[in-house]
Design a protein around this motif. Sequence first.
Motif, short mmCIF file in Angstrom:
data_model
loop_
_atom_site.label_atom_id
_atom_site.label_comp_id
_atom_site.label_asym_id
_atom_site.label_seq_id
_atom_site.Cartn_x
_atom_site.Cartn_y
_atom_site.Cartn_z
N THR A 154 54.13 8.62 63.43
CA THR A 154 53.41 8.22 64.62
C THR A 154 51.94 7.84 65.00
O THR A 154 52.10 9.11 65.41
CB THR A 154 54.10 7.03 65.85
N PRO A 155 51.45 7.13 65.06
CA PRO A 155 49.78 8.18 65.20
C PRO A 155 49.75 7.82 66.78
O PRO A 155 50.39 6.50 67.72
CB PRO A 155 48.91 6.64 64.79
N ALA A 182 52.66 3.92 69.61
CA ALA A 182 51.22 4.36 70.05
C ALA A 182 51.32 5.33 71.86
O ALA A 182 51.59 4.58 71.96
CB ALA A 182 50.03 3.99 69.35
N GLU A 183 50.60 5.85 71.64
CA GLU A 183 49.75 6.47 73.14
C GLU A 183 49.05 5.03 73.65
O GLU A 183 48.92 5.29 74.16
CB GLU A 183 49.38 7.50 73.69
N HIS A 213 55.77 -6.29 74.11
CA HIS A 213 55.37 -5.80 73.16
C HIS A 213 55.80 -4.85 73.36
O HIS A 213 56.63 -3.23 73.24
CB HIS A 213 55.47 -6.33 71.51
N GLY A 214 55.53 -3.85 74.48
CA GLY A 214 56.02 -2.98 75.20
C GLY A 214 53.90 -1.88 74.94
O GLY A 214 54.42 -0.67 75.04
N VAL A 215 53.46 -2.50 74.04
CA VAL A 215 52.23 -1.56 73.51
C VAL A 215 51.40 -1.51 74.61
O VAL A 215 50.84 -2.19 75.49
CB VAL A 215 51.83 -2.50 72.38
N LYS A 216 50.79 -0.15 74.82
CA LYS A 216 49.71 0.21 75.75
C LYS A 216 48.80 -0.22 75.01
O LYS A 216 47.60 0.43 74.91
CB LYS A 216 49.97 1.53 75.92
N ALA A 217 47.70 -1.47 75.63
CA ALA A 217 46.73 -2.06 74.89
C ALA A 217 45.40 -2.12 75.91
O ALA A 217 46.27 -2.32 76.75
CB ALA A 217 47.41 -3.09 74.08
N GLU A 218 44.79 -1.71 75.77
CA GLU A 218 43.28 -2.25 75.69
C GLU A 218 42.22 -2.82 75.46
O GLU A 218 42.02 -2.42 74.07
CB GLU A 218 42.89 -1.43 77.40
N ASN A 241 38.62 8.53 68.97
CA ASN A 241 39.58 10.10 68.60
C ASN A 241 40.31 9.07 67.56
O ASN A 241 42.18 10.06 68.46
CB ASN A 241 40.33 11.42 69.82
N ALA A 242 40.78 8.43 67.43
CA ALA A 242 41.55 7.15 66.83
C ALA A 242 42.10 8.10 65.56
O ALA A 242 41.80 8.71 64.45
CB ALA A 242 41.06 5.74 66.46
N ASP A 243 43.73 7.89 65.62
CA ASP A 243 44.45 8.18 64.09
C ASP A 243 44.37 7.01 62.90
O ASP A 243 44.75 7.29 61.86
CB ASP A 243 45.61 8.81 64.46
N MET A 244 43.90 6.28 62.93
CA MET A 244 44.53 4.81 62.45
C MET A 244 44.03 3.69 62.86
O MET A 244 43.69 3.28 63.88
CB MET A 244 46.14 4.53 62.38
#
Length: 279
Positions: A154-155, A182-183, A213-218, A241-244
Amino acid sequence: MGYKTILAVVTDASLIKTTIDHAGAVADGCGAHLDVLCFGVDRTQSGYYYAGANAMILQETLSRATEEGEALAASARAALEQRDTRWSLESGVAQLVDIGRHVAGRARFSDLVVLPKPYGKDRGVELEPVVEGALFEGQAPVMTVPQAVMPTATPSRVVIGWNEGAEALRAVRAAMPMLIGAEKVHVVVIDPPQHGPNRSDPGGMLSQYLARHGVKAEIDVLSRTMPRVSDVLCRHAQDVNADMIVMGAYGHSRFREAILGGATRNMLEQAVIPVFMAH
């Protein structure tokens, strides 16, 4: 709903470990089954040979492709046996002009297809139709992975290239199991339109959808300060510093992107982190 069937396709011995490690990491992370296809590729183009040579050359190239497929399968099996992943493996021969159809037949019944990056040094010509077969005829999301990237289930930090297109929305929905884990998820909007229903809140509806959906988005609204959209997106992915990267694939025709270029092809050529796409 998480992924239950992950498909990986192997056509190059040098990419076996990378492809299986990444596909296996995703499968392990969500308790999925990993299907691996190994293809020896027959690159014969019979129309270019002189009369009378076709049968002999076809037999020779078919034998070579068969041996290649068997060797790939043996190496892939050895790599898979070192993992705790639930897996199955198939091998065979595919002609270059027809390999996309074979991949599509299995991709249709997979939740995600994990493939090596199709462009770059020492990449075989068959990798491009493999990606396109999974995306178009297979109608499956595809994650392409550069060889130097460490595998992860999981990224932790994801960038979404958002342009309100149908392809981008489908990619977001397909990537939802990874986005939830994702964080931080960055919804990147580049040069939002000055006119339209979402002009005052670009990316707002997507952000709300993700939040439910519980996604921590900005939302990150950026100007197109570089010649190509893919350049801006890659630079921002590096900055945070993204992983995907998650994006829609081939909003324009494949022919147009092959001749004139486009965000999808450019991204597949230059990305140094995994790219998750859907069409």
